[in-house]
Design an enzyme around this catalytic site. Structure first.
Site, PDB file in Angstrom:
ATOM      1  N   CYS A   1       2.197  -0.356  -5.272  1.00  0.00           N
ATOM      2  CA  CYS A   1       1.916   1.025  -4.845  1.00  0.00           C
ATOM      3  C   CYS A   1       2.393   2.021  -5.887  1.00  0.00           C
ATOM      4  CB  CYS A   1       2.551   1.308  -3.496  1.00  0.00           C
ATOM      5  SG  CYS A   1       4.329   1.415  -3.590  1.00  0.00           S
TER       6      CYS A   1
ATOM      7  N   PHE B   1       1.545  -7.469   1.822  1.00  0.00           N
ATOM      8  CA  PHE B   1       1.617  -8.718   1.053  1.00  0.00           C
ATOM      9  C   PHE B   1       2.250  -8.527  -0.317  1.00  0.00           C
ATOM     10  CE2 PHE B   1      -2.216  -7.110  -1.012  1.00  0.00           C
ATOM     11  CZ  PHE B   1      -2.039  -7.565  -2.309  1.00  0.00           C
TER      12      PHE B   1
ATOM     13  N   GLU C   1       0.663 -11.877   6.846  1.00  0.00           N
ATOM     14  CA  GLU C   1       0.215 -13.254   7.070  1.00  0.00           C
ATOM     15  C   GLU C   1      -0.195 -13.942   5.770  1.00  0.00           C
ATOM     16  OE1 GLU C   1      -1.152 -10.469   7.898  1.00  0.00           O
ATOM     17  OE2 GLU C   1      -3.358 -10.497   7.899  1.00  0.00           O
TER      18      GLU C   1
ATOM     19  N   LYS D   1       7.384  -8.450  11.451  1.00  0.00           N
ATOM     20  CA  LYS D   1       6.078  -9.108  11.343  1.00  0.00           C
ATOM     21  C   LYS D   1       5.651  -9.004   9.874  1.00  0.00           C
ATOM     22  CE  LYS D   1       2.066  -8.615  11.089  1.00  0.00           C
ATOM     23  NZ  LYS D   1       1.307  -9.102   9.897  1.00  0.00           N
TER      24      LYS D   1
ATOM     25  N   GLU E   1      -8.086   3.737  -4.146  1.00  0.00           N
ATOM     26  CA  GLU E   1      -7.109   2.720  -4.565  1.00  0.00           C
ATOM     27  C   GLU E   1      -7.840   1.400  -4.799  1.00  0.00           C
ATOM     28  OE1 GLU E   1      -4.138   1.251  -1.672  1.00  0.00           O
ATOM     29  OE2 GLU E   1      -2.651   1.418  -3.279  1.00  0.00           O
TER      30      GLU E   1
HETATM   31  P1  NAD Z   1      -2.490  -3.968   4.885  1.00  0.00           P
HETATM   32  O1  NAD Z   1      -2.538  -2.581   5.424  1.00  0.00           O
HETATM   33  O2  NAD Z   1      -3.731  -4.760   4.860  1.00  0.00           O
HETATM   34  O3  NAD Z   1      -1.418  -4.848   5.726  1.00  0.00           O
HETATM   35  C1  NAD Z   1      -0.101  -4.425   5.923  1.00  0.00           C
HETATM   36  C2  NAD Z   1       0.416  -5.028   7.225  1.00  0.00           C
HETATM   37  O4  NAD Z   1      -0.355  -4.520   8.317  1.00  0.00           O
HETATM   38  C3  NAD Z   1       0.301  -6.544   7.287  1.00  0.00           C
HETATM   39  O5  NAD Z   1       1.458  -7.050   7.908  1.00  0.00           O
HETATM   40  C4  NAD Z   1      -0.943  -6.773   8.132  1.00  0.00           C
HETATM   41  O6  NAD Z   1      -0.901  -7.961   8.892  1.00  0.00           O
HETATM   42  C5  NAD Z   1      -0.951  -5.570   9.041  1.00  0.00           C
HETATM   43  N1  NAD Z   1      -2.306  -5.122   9.405  1.00  0.00           N
HETATM   44  C6  NAD Z   1      -3.449  -5.254   8.670  1.00  0.00           C
HETATM   45  N2  NAD Z   1      -4.481  -4.677   9.310  1.00  0.00           N
HETATM   46  C7  NAD Z   1      -3.994  -4.149  10.467  1.00  0.00           C
HETATM   47  C8  NAD Z   1      -4.564  -3.430  11.546  1.00  0.00           C
HETATM   48  N3  NAD Z   1      -5.867  -3.129  11.565  1.00  0.00           N
HETATM   49  N4  NAD Z   1      -3.763  -3.062  12.567  1.00  0.00           N
HETATM   50  C9  NAD Z   1      -2.434  -3.339  12.551  1.00  0.00           C
HETATM   51  N5  NAD Z   1      -1.839  -4.025  11.550  1.00  0.00           N
HETATM   52  C10 NAD Z   1      -2.601  -4.430  10.519  1.00  0.00           C
HETATM   53  O7  NAD Z   1      -1.826  -3.845   3.436  1.00  0.00           O
HETATM   54  P2  NAD Z   1      -1.676  -4.984   2.334  1.00  0.00           P
HETATM   55  O8  NAD Z   1      -3.014  -5.254   1.744  1.00  0.00           O
HETATM   56  O9  NAD Z   1      -0.887  -6.112   2.879  1.00  0.00           O
HETATM   57  O10 NAD Z   1      -0.753  -4.230   1.260  1.00  0.00           O
HETATM   58  C11 NAD Z   1      -1.246  -3.470   0.206  1.00  0.00           C
HETATM   59  C12 NAD Z   1      -1.235  -1.999   0.542  1.00  0.00           C
HETATM   60  O11 NAD Z   1       0.094  -1.573   0.833  1.00  0.00           O
HETATM   61  C13 NAD Z   1      -1.695  -1.129  -0.625  1.00  0.00           C
HETATM   62  O12 NAD Z   1      -2.527  -0.117  -0.124  1.00  0.00           O
HETATM   63  C14 NAD Z   1      -0.397  -0.547  -1.177  1.00  0.00           C
HETATM   64  O13 NAD Z   1      -0.538   0.683  -1.846  1.00  0.00           O
HETATM   65  C15 NAD Z   1       0.394  -0.400   0.071  1.00  0.00           C
HETATM   66  N6  NAD Z   1       1.826  -0.345  -0.213  1.00  0.00           N
HETATM   67  C16 NAD Z   1       2.442   0.867  -0.119  1.00  0.00           C
HETATM   68  C17 NAD Z   1       3.786   0.979  -0.425  1.00  0.00           C
HETATM   69  C18 NAD Z   1       4.458   2.308  -0.337  1.00  0.00           C
HETATM   70  O14 NAD Z   1       5.676   2.354  -0.443  1.00  0.00           O
HETATM   71  N7  NAD Z   1       3.730   3.401  -0.154  1.00  0.00           N
HETATM   72  C19 NAD Z   1       4.519  -0.159  -0.814  1.00  0.00           C
HETATM   73  C20 NAD Z   1       3.856  -1.388  -0.890  1.00  0.00           C
HETATM   74  C21 NAD Z   1       2.499  -1.468  -0.570  1.00  0.00           C
END
Ligand code: NAD
Length: 488
Positions: free
Chosen positions: A284, A152, A179, A176, A382
């Site tokens: 991140c 997100f 959401e 994808k 985090e």
């Molecule tokens: P998230 O892991 O909750 O969701 C990421 C994606 O995975 C979304 O599209 C979501 O629908 C999907 N998803 C969620 N739960 C899932 C599951 N159990 N199985 C399969 N798919 C699933 O992450 P978020 O809250 O949207 O984003 C924030 C996180 O992303 C933070 O931890 C941040 O550090 C990380 N991030 C990392 C980088 C990087 O380059 N390392 C860059 C941006 C964000």
């Protein structure tokens, strides 16, 4: 065409209703109001998108590379044309300030510029007469269908790391998005269609973890690019790899900012503040722990506290706002529970900013902790919100030891006037992206966005030449032709 409040998937160049009944509201985090709904796509929707991408692959991978690059170029021109509209959409559904949102769109556009030239980076090479009468040639070919699953916190930029490069190299793509921020994704899908990228080359399927999980095991998917939180990244990496796919999964972070006593404190404080509290800490690359090397702690904390108290918290579309809301009420509650936890663990809250009184938005007071110890959970986990912890350490060596004890290794920074110390930091710190006198060491699009340790799973990085390698596979051809005696 503007997005309707009730989004649909975009498959094979057309809007296509999800076959599942489920929909999820999308909220404006600054007001708490619903701004529309997003479909919760099911297995059949994923199958339809993957089928469209598979069907488009032979034609698209066979399209001359220059033609593919020009399609990506037209898409880039449309992004330039609509960049403010896209940034406004990010502000509305994510809560970033307009400055942060525009910055993220510009960074995304840089990745599209990179993608236009990516095919020029393909390693093709030859070795004539590798044995008698045998020549070797090496080709790079697209993988096939790539699935991209995005978080997100950068609704547009992270996707622009992925699909423009993947498709410029001849792959087709199923995206994808999160959401929680689907409207900006819808805008990008529409622009790809307007740019004349052929139907099926980029497919957009909305949904939550069920849609993501269907992609991880879909037989028609060859590779998965994922960016998100650490537990989900681990799950994505192991599940998709077990299903035989190439996987790159970027994960969470806990970034350390080391301040040496010789640092220029004025500019260090500016930089730390923007690293920790920009995008409400939902980055991140956000600095999360300051390691104040003795005796800089008292003065550094005094200056940081003064600035944290003065931060203006509010809606992202208010130009006076420094810190916007966090993404959802549950996330606000989670960040606030970390603030309580830090106090229970014995850390001292030395400054909190004000939140807009009576606002229904999901605001968290920017918070500065002092006297945090390295073993505390606030120092290790985090938090992903506007919370900064200061750990006081006696020496530079101790600062390195604390930073390197983290399970994560995304980014780290040092503030100093001593080039030797900066060099030692660069050599000894276990993080993929390192800042010297800057707090958000985001690599430009031509370089790898690279996390170490628990911040990334997979051999390569998300951007630059490593992304080119991720989205292609190598073929070596060995040819034996008898020498033509008439030619000699
Ligand atoms: P998230 O892991 O909750 O969701 C990421 C994606 O995975 C979304 O599209 C979501 O629908 C999907 N998803 C969620 N739960 C899932 C599951 N159990 N199985 C399969 N798919 C699933 O992450 P978020 O809250 O949207 O984003 C924030 C996180 O992303 C933070 O931890 C941040 O550090 C990380 N991030 C990392 C980088 C990087 O380059 N390392 C860059 C941006 C964000």
């Amino acid at each position: 065409m503007p997005a309707t409040p009730d989004l649909t998937n975009r498959i094979a160049g057309r809007a296509r209703a999800s076959s599942g009944p489920g929909r999820l509201p999308v909220w404006n985090p600054a007001t708490g109001e619903s701004i529309g709904t997003v479909p919760l796509s099911n297995f059949e929707d994923i199958e339809a998108a993957v089928t469209a991408a598979r069907a488009a692959f032979p034609g698209w991978s066979g399209t001359p590379v220059g033609e593919r690059a020009r399609s990506v170029g037209r898409f880039r021109a449309l992004l330039e044309r609509d960049q403010e509209t896209i940034a406004c959409s990010i502000v509305r559904e994510h809560g970033k300030t307009m400055v942060d949102a525009m910055g993220s769109v510009r960074r995304g556009i840089e990745s599209v510029e990179f993608a236009e030239g990516a095919a020029g980076l393909l390693p093709g090479s030859t070795l004539a007469n590798t044995s008698r009468g045998v020549d070797a040639e090496m080709f790079s070919e697209p993988l096939g269908v790539v699935a991209g699953i995005t978080p997100f916190n950068f609704p547009v930029m992270v996707a622009l790391w992925m699909f423009p490069t993947a498709i410029a190299l001849g792959n087709t793509f199923v995206w994808k998005p999160s959401e929680r921020v689907p409207f900006s994704a819808d805008l990008l899908g529409r622009l790809a269609d307007e740019a004349g990228i052929p139907g099926g080359v980029l497919n957009l399927v909305h949904g939550d973890k069920d849609a993501a999980n269907a992609l991880l095991v879909a037989p028609g998917v060859d590779a998965v690019a994922f960016v998100g939180s650490a537990p989900v990244a681990r799950h994505v990496y192991t599940t998709a790899a077990a299903a035989g796919k190439r996987v790159l999964a970027l994960a969470g972070a806990k970034n350390h900012l080391v301040v040496l006593p010789d640092a220029d404190l004025g500019s260090a404080v500016d930089s730390i503040l923007s690293s920790a509290f920009g995008s409400a800490g939902e980055r991140c690359l956000a600095g999360s722990v300051v390691l104040a090397v003795d005796p800089v702690g008292d003065e550094l904390v005094r200056r940081l506290a003064e600035r944290v108290r003065a931060l203006r918290v509010g809606a992202g579309d208010d130009p006076t706002t420094d810190v916007g809301p966090v993404i959802r009420p549950e996330h606000r509650d989670r960040v606030e529970s970390y603030i309580r936890l830090g106090e229970q663990e014995g850390a001292t809250v030395v400054a909190r900013g004000a939140t807009p009184p009576g606002s229904p938005g999901y605001f968290v007071s920017p918070t500065l902790f002092d006297h945090v110890r390295p073993t505390m959970r606030v120092a290790r986990e985090e938090i992903f919100g506007p919370v900064l912890s200061v750990i006081r350490v006696p020496t530079f060596d101790e600062a390195i030891a604390v930073a390197n004890s983290s399970e994560f290794g995304n980014a780290a920074a040092i503030y100093t006037r001593d080039g030797g110390r900066a060099r030692a930091f660069r050599e000894r710190i276990q993080a993929g992206m390192v800042g010297v006198n800057l707090g958000v060491p985001a690599p430009s699009a031509a370089l790898p966005f690279v996390g170490w340790k628990g911040s990334a799973y997979g051999a390569l990085a998300a951007t630059g030449p490593e992304a080119v390698r991720f989205f292609t596979r190598t073929k070596v051809v060995m040819s034996r032709w008898p020498s033509d005696p008439a030619a000699s």
